[in-house]
Design a protein around this motif. Structure first.
Motif, mmCIF file in Angstrom:
data_model
loop_
_atom_site.group_PDB
_atom_site.id
_atom_site.type_symbol
_atom_site.label_atom_id
_atom_site.label_comp_id
_atom_site.label_asym_id
_atom_site.label_seq_id
_atom_site.Cartn_x
_atom_site.Cartn_y
_atom_site.Cartn_z
ATOM 1 N N ARG A 241 0.836 -1.210 0.000
ATOM 2 C CA ARG A 241 0.000 0.000 0.000
ATOM 3 C C ARG A 241 0.867 1.254 0.000
ATOM 4 N NH1 ARG A 241 -1.049 3.825 3.419
ATOM 5 N NH2 ARG A 241 0.312 2.826 4.953
ATOM 6 N N ASP A 258 -7.139 9.807 -3.985
ATOM 7 C CA ASP A 258 -6.787 8.544 -4.621
ATOM 8 C C ASP A 258 -5.947 7.665 -3.695
ATOM 9 O OD1 ASP A 258 -6.331 10.052 -7.898
ATOM 10 O OD2 ASP A 258 -8.123 9.373 -6.849
ATOM 11 N N ILE A 261 -8.328 5.777 -1.523
ATOM 12 C CA ILE A 261 -9.038 4.767 -2.310
ATOM 13 C C ILE A 261 -8.131 3.572 -2.571
ATOM 14 C CG2 ILE A 261 -10.103 4.285 -4.547
ATOM 15 C CD1 ILE A 261 -11.044 7.197 -4.606
ATOM 16 N N PHE A 262 -6.862 3.862 -2.899
ATOM 17 C CA PHE A 262 -5.906 2.785 -3.143
ATOM 18 C C PHE A 262 -5.696 1.949 -1.882
ATOM 19 C CE2 PHE A 262 -1.493 1.203 -3.255
ATOM 20 C CZ PHE A 262 -1.564 0.425 -4.397
ATOM 21 N N SER A 263 -5.579 2.640 -0.725
ATOM 22 C CA SER A 263 -5.370 1.935 0.539
ATOM 23 C C SER A 263 -6.544 1.027 0.858
ATOM 24 C CB SER A 263 -5.150 2.939 1.668
ATOM 25 O OG SER A 263 -4.012 3.747 1.424
ATOM 26 N N TYR A 264 -7.756 1.560 0.719
ATOM 27 C CA TYR A 264 -8.952 0.759 1.018
ATOM 28 C C TYR A 264 -9.065 -0.424 0.045
ATOM 29 C CZ TYR A 264 -10.306 4.778 3.854
ATOM 30 O OH TYR A 264 -10.349 5.779 4.784
ATOM 31 N N THR A 265 -8.654 -0.208 -1.192
ATOM 32 C CA THR A 265 -8.725 -1.287 -2.177
ATOM 33 C C THR A 265 -7.768 -2.423 -1.812
ATOM 34 O OG1 THR A 265 -9.316 0.276 -3.927
ATOM 35 C CG2 THR A 265 -8.475 -1.876 -4.602
ATOM 36 N N ILE A 266 -6.554 -2.055 -1.389
ATOM 37 C CA ILE A 266 -5.560 -3.074 -1.021
ATOM 38 C C ILE A 266 -6.083 -3.933 0.119
ATOM 39 C CG2 ILE A 266 -3.309 -3.428 0.071
ATOM 40 C CD1 ILE A 266 -3.073 -2.896 -2.856
ATOM 41 N N TYR A 267 -6.590 -3.296 1.157
ATOM 42 C CA TYR A 267 -7.059 -4.067 2.303
ATOM 43 C C TYR A 267 -8.394 -4.741 2.033
ATOM 44 C CZ TYR A 267 -3.228 -2.453 5.132
ATOM 45 O OH TYR A 267 -1.965 -2.232 5.617
ATOM 46 N N GLY A 268 -9.186 -4.133 1.154
ATOM 47 C CA GLY A 268 -10.435 -4.768 0.772
ATOM 48 C C GLY A 268 -10.221 -6.056 -0.003
ATOM 49 N N LEU A 269 -9.078 -6.166 -0.671
ATOM 50 C CA LEU A 269 -8.740 -7.390 -1.398
ATOM 51 C C LEU A 269 -7.968 -8.388 -0.532
ATOM 52 C CD1 LEU A 269 -7.635 -5.886 -4.838
ATOM 53 C CD2 LEU A 269 -9.764 -7.082 -4.322
ATOM 54 N N THR A 270 -7.211 -7.873 0.427
ATOM 55 C CA THR A 270 -6.353 -8.745 1.232
ATOM 56 C C THR A 270 -7.165 -9.722 2.064
ATOM 57 O OG1 THR A 270 -4.613 -7.064 1.360
ATOM 58 C CG2 THR A 270 -4.569 -8.821 3.014
#
Length: 329
Positions: A241, A258, A261-270
């Motif tokens: 991240r 952004d 959003i990138f941070s939430y996406t990383i953890y949302g996928l992890t």
């Protein structure tokens, strides 16, 4: 000779405690817990204040509902178990009370909080007995996430995050300068601050992983291995991240909101990926021995009442023991 008609007795499930017995034990536990909450309310409030003021520990509000769900999920293994009040529970409560006194005298708030959190398993042990508390050990273990602790790990997590970022920049061929957690890439100066260390993602992620492991696995070894895997994966995800934020800004494709959003996406996928991998390692659950009939047991209600009163009494003595240390109270 006169015929005698035998009236069949109502069949009682073998080895299963009756509803009144369960109800009595539950009422004792509830009453004792409410007494503890009243006695140690300032310590409990100190935890709630941290949950309210810090996003890192905001998951504390969800811990008790999750514990309740995990206990409910274990109900099949509790069917054939009857509460047997245990003196070892009183020993655990005595240790908890002593820990609270030690924390109060030394000014260690975290020790007081840990002692209060440990009281609930101690009460369950006292009223329900060793067999039941052993069966509920993992659901009750989730209570550890009530504690707002872990900030002492942030310097170490900063080192891990900085190392991952630097290795990523090396592999990408991006020039940088690094000194004291500051990474200079082009005109941008990035600081790997304590908030960037990933503790606010690690603790909630571990709590989710713990609940998942308690529901999916039965062997303690599998649960522990999965939790270690979760911890490592979450730290790596935090490094990715932070690296992604720096590289995205350097390439001009991410700025401002952004980053979030990138941070939430990383953890949302992890977390979904961790659960997916965890399901691949799911074991086949064998029939539980507690579901089979056994000897009929009855709750010793008088003993349970006496034990619950003794447990609350020990904690009451611990709560007011500070009166003998006026300089520390």
């Amino acid at each position: 000779m006169k015929d005698v008609t035998l009236i069949p007795l109502r069949q009682v499930p073998m080895g299963r405690p009756t509803f009144p017995e369960r109800q009595a034990a539950g009422l004792m536990l509830l009453s004792a817990t409410l007494c503890v909450v009243a006695m140690f309310w300032p310590t409990i409030l100190s935890m709630v204040d941290v949950w309210l003021s810090s996003r890192t520990f905001a998951h504390g509000f969800l811990v008790l509902p999750v514990v309740g769900y995990l206990v409910w999920s274990s109900r099949r293994r509790l069917v054939g178990l009857t509460p047997h009040p245990s003196v070892w529970g009183l020993v655990a409560l005595l240790l908890s009370g002593s820990g609270w006194i030690a924390g109060a005298l030394s000014g260690l708030v975290w020790l007081q909080q840990a002692a209060v959190v440990a009281v609930l398993p101690g009460l369950v042990w006292t009223i329900y007995g060793t067999e039941i508390v052993r069966t509920l050990s993992w659901p009750l273990g989730f209570l550890i996430f009530l504690l707002p602790v872990g900030t002492s790990l942030e310097p170490w997590l900063q080192d891990v995050t900085a190392w991952l970022i630097l290795r990523g920049l090396d592999l990408s061929g991006i020039a940088y300068m690094y000194r004291d957690y500051h990474i200079i890439v082009g005109p941008a100066n990035w600081e790997v601050a304590p908030d960037c260390a990933g503790l606010r993602y690690l603790l909630p992620g571990l709590s989710l992983g713990y609940a998942f492991a308690a529901l999916i696995y039965r062997q303690p070894a599998r649960r522990i291995v999965f939790l270690v895997f979760c911890a490592v994966a979450l730290m790596v995800a935090n490094g990715i991240r932070a690296y992604g934020v720096i590289v995205g800004n350097h390439l001009g494709i991410a700025a401002g909101a952004d980053h979030r959003i990138f941070s939430y996406t990383i953890y949302g996928l992890t977390m979904p990926c961790l659960f997916w991998l965890g399901l691949k390692w799911k074991q086949r659950v064998a029939p539980d021995a507690n579901l089979h009939p056994g000897a009929i047991h009855r709750l010793d209600t008088r003993k349970a009442v006496v034990m619950s009163f003794c447990g609350v009494g020990l904690l009451l003595l611990a709560r007011f023991a500070l009166w003998f240390f006026p300089a520390s109270s």
